[in-house]
Design an enzyme around this catalytic site. Sequence first.
Site, PDB file in Angstrom:
ATOM      1  N   GLU A 102      24.730  44.046  45.399  1.00 51.26           N
ATOM      2  CA  GLU A 102      26.178  43.931  45.609  1.00 51.26           C
ATOM      3  C   GLU A 102      26.900  43.750  44.282  1.00 51.26           C
ATOM      4  O   GLU A 102      26.348  43.150  43.353  1.00 51.26           O
ATOM      5  CB  GLU A 102      26.454  42.676  46.451  1.00 51.26           C
ATOM      6  CG  GLU A 102      26.136  42.833  47.910  1.00 51.26           C
ATOM      7  CD  GLU A 102      27.399  42.888  48.739  1.00 51.26           C
ATOM      8  OE1 GLU A 102      28.372  43.540  48.304  1.00 51.26           O
ATOM      9  OE2 GLU A 102      27.400  42.281  49.811  1.00 51.26           O
ATOM     10  N   ASP A 106      32.212  37.428  47.785  1.00 54.99           N
ATOM     11  CA  ASP A 106      33.440  36.645  47.866  1.00 54.99           C
ATOM     12  C   ASP A 106      33.314  35.721  49.081  1.00 54.99           C
ATOM     13  O   ASP A 106      32.659  34.692  49.015  1.00 54.99           O
ATOM     14  CB  ASP A 106      34.594  37.662  47.954  1.00 54.99           C
ATOM     15  CG  ASP A 106      35.973  37.042  47.857  1.00 54.99           C
ATOM     16  OD1 ASP A 106      36.083  35.836  47.659  1.00 54.99           O
ATOM     17  OD2 ASP A 106      36.969  37.778  47.981  1.00 54.99           O
ATOM     18  N   LYS A 134      31.526  34.180  43.972  1.00 57.38           N
ATOM     19  CA  LYS A 134      32.634  33.203  43.973  1.00 57.38           C
ATOM     20  C   LYS A 134      32.282  32.060  44.920  1.00 57.38           C
ATOM     21  O   LYS A 134      32.586  32.128  46.116  1.00 57.38           O
ATOM     22  CB  LYS A 134      33.923  33.875  44.465  1.00 57.38           C
ATOM     23  CG  LYS A 134      34.461  34.987  43.583  1.00 57.38           C
ATOM     24  CD  LYS A 134      35.765  35.527  44.189  1.00 57.38           C
ATOM     25  CE  LYS A 134      36.273  36.743  43.464  1.00 57.38           C
ATOM     26  NZ  LYS A 134      37.422  37.377  44.152  1.00 57.38           N
ATOM     27  N   PHE A 155      40.904  37.109  41.209  1.00 56.92           N
ATOM     28  CA  PHE A 155      40.672  38.535  41.425  1.00 56.92           C
ATOM     29  C   PHE A 155      40.248  39.211  40.124  1.00 56.92           C
ATOM     30  O   PHE A 155      40.937  39.119  39.112  1.00 56.92           O
ATOM     31  CB  PHE A 155      41.922  39.208  41.983  1.00 56.92           C
ATOM     32  CG  PHE A 155      41.658  40.615  42.432  1.00 56.92           C
ATOM     33  CD1 PHE A 155      41.098  40.879  43.675  1.00 56.92           C
ATOM     34  CD2 PHE A 155      41.913  41.684  41.584  1.00 56.92           C
ATOM     35  CE1 PHE A 155      40.815  42.171  44.071  1.00 56.92           C
ATOM     36  CE2 PHE A 155      41.633  42.984  41.980  1.00 56.92           C
ATOM     37  CZ  PHE A 155      41.083  43.228  43.227  1.00 56.92           C
ATOM     38  N   VAL A 156      39.107  39.868  40.168  1.00 59.90           N
ATOM     39  CA  VAL A 156      38.584  40.528  38.956  1.00 59.90           C
ATOM     40  C   VAL A 156      38.496  42.046  39.140  1.00 59.90           C
ATOM     41  O   VAL A 156      38.493  42.550  40.263  1.00 59.90           O
ATOM     42  CB  VAL A 156      37.203  39.950  38.556  1.00 59.90           C
ATOM     43  CG1 VAL A 156      37.339  38.529  38.038  1.00 59.90           C
ATOM     44  CG2 VAL A 156      36.211  40.017  39.710  1.00 59.90           C
TER      45      VAL A 156
HETATM   46  P1  IMP Z   1      33.367  39.610  50.934  1.00 56.68           P
HETATM   47  O1  IMP Z   1      32.982  40.358  52.161  1.00 56.68           O
HETATM   48  O2  IMP Z   1      34.596  38.729  51.141  1.00 56.68           O
HETATM   49  O3  IMP Z   1      32.241  38.830  50.304  1.00 56.68           O
HETATM   50  O4  IMP Z   1      33.896  40.665  49.887  1.00 56.68           O
HETATM   51  C1  IMP Z   1      33.064  41.571  49.282  1.00 56.68           C
HETATM   52  C2  IMP Z   1      33.796  42.798  48.823  1.00 56.68           C
HETATM   53  O5  IMP Z   1      35.192  42.570  48.561  1.00 56.68           O
HETATM   54  C3  IMP Z   1      33.198  43.231  47.494  1.00 56.68           C
HETATM   55  O6  IMP Z   1      32.097  44.086  47.696  1.00 56.68           O
HETATM   56  C4  IMP Z   1      34.371  43.884  46.815  1.00 56.68           C
HETATM   57  O7  IMP Z   1      34.451  45.236  47.172  1.00 56.68           O
HETATM   58  C5  IMP Z   1      35.583  43.156  47.339  1.00 56.68           C
HETATM   59  N1  IMP Z   1      36.029  42.093  46.417  1.00 56.68           N
HETATM   60  C6  IMP Z   1      35.903  40.756  46.576  1.00 56.68           C
HETATM   61  N2  IMP Z   1      36.422  40.091  45.531  1.00 56.68           N
HETATM   62  C7  IMP Z   1      36.891  41.030  44.668  1.00 56.68           C
HETATM   63  C8  IMP Z   1      37.536  40.954  43.379  1.00 56.68           C
HETATM   64  O8  IMP Z   1      37.801  39.880  42.795  1.00 56.68           O
HETATM   65  N3  IMP Z   1      37.854  42.151  42.805  1.00 56.68           N
HETATM   66  C9  IMP Z   1      37.600  43.357  43.393  1.00 56.68           C
HETATM   67  N4  IMP Z   1      36.998  43.465  44.598  1.00 56.68           N
HETATM   68  C10 IMP Z   1      36.642  42.309  45.234  1.00 56.68           C
END
Ligand code: IMP
Length: 178
Positions: A102, A106, A134, A155-156
Amino acid sequence: MDIITVKDKSFKPYISAEELQSSVEKLAAQINHDYKGNTPLFIGVLNGSFMFFGDLLKSINLECTVSFVKLTSYEGVSTTGVVNELIGLNEDISGRDIILIEDIVDTGNTLVKLYEILEEKNPKSIKIATLLYKPEAYNKSHNIDYVGKEIPNAFVLGYGLDYDGLGRNLSSIYVLNE
Ligand code: IMP
């Protein structure tokens, strides 16, 4: 490196290409050690993982195979609401040692959905490797086996990660300038 503008937002330099490379090499060394003598299947989660995946695999010295998947979601007709579907996985993964790659974890929603779908296909094992994590945003209990770098809840952008589809080609990582 300078402040950059992507669409309507400004981003400042956060993780240099050199630091990324050294995190990636450390992760590869751990994986090479842990999977010595095995033939794992590396599964990259598109789109965000493509750069990390390529750099990581260059430092993997194991016999291995690779594949890429994408998680799509659509509104189902049932009462369960959103349905997730895994696309891209054509091979039989039963009995295989899977390392899921991955870009960033997040909330952990994506990771848990992917894990559940892959688990049903009876692999021997599934481990998760993510470049960025994170911890403040993560709300799942699932263990993340390999983490390149923990970052705060910001946010990155860059090195595969996008803002509205843009910025994935940047060779280092930027953070939203607030
Ligand atoms: P999660 O399902 O909330 O863990 O999010 C995962 C997906 O969200 C990642 O594979 C990214 O595509 C996107 N994402 C989460 N945080 C960021 C960020 O800070 N920048 C860009 N994409 C993010």
